[in-house]
Motif scaffolding. Structure first.
Motif, PDB file in Angstrom:
ATOM      1  N   LEU A  39       0.807  -1.242  -0.133  1.00 46.42           N
ATOM      2  CA  LEU A  39      -0.053  -0.035  -0.203  1.00 46.42           C
ATOM      3  C   LEU A  39       0.815   1.074   0.012  1.00 46.42           C
ATOM      4  N   GLU A  42       1.959   1.896  -3.595  1.00 43.03           N
ATOM      5  CA  GLU A  42       0.654   2.567  -4.278  1.00 43.03           C
ATOM      6  C   GLU A  42       0.725   4.144  -4.022  1.00 43.03           C
ATOM      7  N   PHE A  43       0.761   4.378  -2.676  1.00 32.99           N
ATOM      8  CA  PHE A  43       0.775   5.883  -2.254  1.00 32.99           C
ATOM      9  C   PHE A  43       1.887   6.510  -2.912  1.00 32.99           C
ATOM     10  N   LYS A  45       3.576   5.758  -5.782  1.00 37.01           N
ATOM     11  CA  LYS A  45       3.214   6.108  -7.220  1.00 37.01           C
ATOM     12  C   LYS A  45       2.200   7.396  -7.289  1.00 37.01           C
ATOM     13  N   HIS A  46       1.171   7.908  -6.407  1.00 35.70           N
ATOM     14  CA  HIS A  46       0.723   8.855  -6.634  1.00 35.70           C
ATOM     15  C   HIS A  46       1.201  10.362  -5.929  1.00 35.70           C
ATOM     16  N   SER A 180      -6.859  -3.065   1.525  1.00 36.64           N
ATOM     17  CA  SER A 180      -6.171  -2.019   0.738  1.00 36.64           C
ATOM     18  C   SER A 180      -6.394  -2.078  -0.823  1.00 36.64           C
ATOM     19  N   GLU A 181      -6.566  -3.306  -1.391  1.00 37.57           N
ATOM     20  CA  GLU A 181      -6.868  -3.320  -2.686  1.00 37.57           C
ATOM     21  C   GLU A 181      -8.079  -2.626  -3.140  1.00 37.57           C
ATOM     22  N   VAL A 184      -7.358   1.169  -3.114  1.00 37.02           N
ATOM     23  CA  VAL A 184      -6.759   1.733  -4.216  1.00 37.02           C
ATOM     24  C   VAL A 184      -7.423   1.770  -5.536  1.00 37.02           C
ATOM     25  N   ASP A 188      -8.214   4.991  -7.644  1.00 37.39           N
ATOM     26  CA  ASP A 188      -7.398   4.636  -8.758  1.00 37.39           C
ATOM     27  C   ASP A 188      -7.722   5.951  -9.782  1.00 37.39           C
TER      28      ASP A 188
END
Length: 191
Positions: A39, A42-43, A45-46, A180-181, A184, A188
């Motif tokens: 997670l 993922e955070f 990446k943004h 968490s999925e 995201v 997205d």
């Protein structure tokens, strides 16, 4: 309005991961590392903020007058973020004196300065510090996500009981329980 999320990881500290302390939650906490690190990635990446909020008790802390053993003493190595987590210099490390990451810290001002609107909260323990932070996020007028697969306590039954109390609640969609999925996927489309 699109959401601007922040990830808040609670009490994943070296003392908890140290098996010599014989905490009943050590093995469970270690199982959270992979989903939390995924997670975090993922955070990043943004370019969404990541916060590590950790216990920072005093040696003579009020909480140690109960059955809680002294741990996570402010300024000690044991109160630092566990090495297994992917903490980077741009992340906020926020020692906290009590259960909630908001209590007597500058977290609210820090989040507002970054235009955060949603706090995704995980870590340990589900029914104490994670829950207190989720509830305070709401009190400070942030939407809150209780991260089901990134939170834990000493028994899965206790963890599921707490989450079950909030799965269907009158505050939805301000307060949600999500993996968490799913979080995201729901975020997205945010640039």
């Amino acid at each position: 309005m699109t959401e601007k999320p922040a990830l808040i990881i609670i009490d994943m500290v070296k003392d908890t991961f140290d098996e010599s302390h014989h905490f009943p939650i050590t093995a469970t906490a270690k199982k959270l590392v992979p989903p939390i690190n995924r997670l975090i990635a993922e955070f990043r990446k943004h370019s969404w903020p990541v916060v590590f909020s950790t216990d920072a008790f005093q040696e003579d802390d009020f909480f140690f007058k109960g059955r809680m053993n002294p741990h996570s003493i402010a300024g000690s190595k044991g109160a630092e973020v566990a090495d297994e987590l992917d903490m980077q210099p741009e992340d906020l490390w926020l020692p906290k004196p009590r259960f909630s990451a908001f209590f007597k810290t500058d977290l609210d001002a820090w989040l507002k300065s970054r235009n955060v609107t949603l706090c995704a909260v995980g870590g340990i323990a589900t029914q104490f510090c994670v829950l207190a932070t989720v509830m305070d996020a709401l009190c400070y007028e942030y939407k809150a996500v209780f991260l089901e697969d990134c939170s834990a306590t000493w028994s899965d039954e206790a963890h599921q009981q707490v989450l079950g109390n909030y799965r269907r609640n009158p505050l939805d969609p301000l307060l949600r329980v999500m993996t968490s999925e799913k979080l995201v996927a729901s975020l997205d489309s945010i640039p």
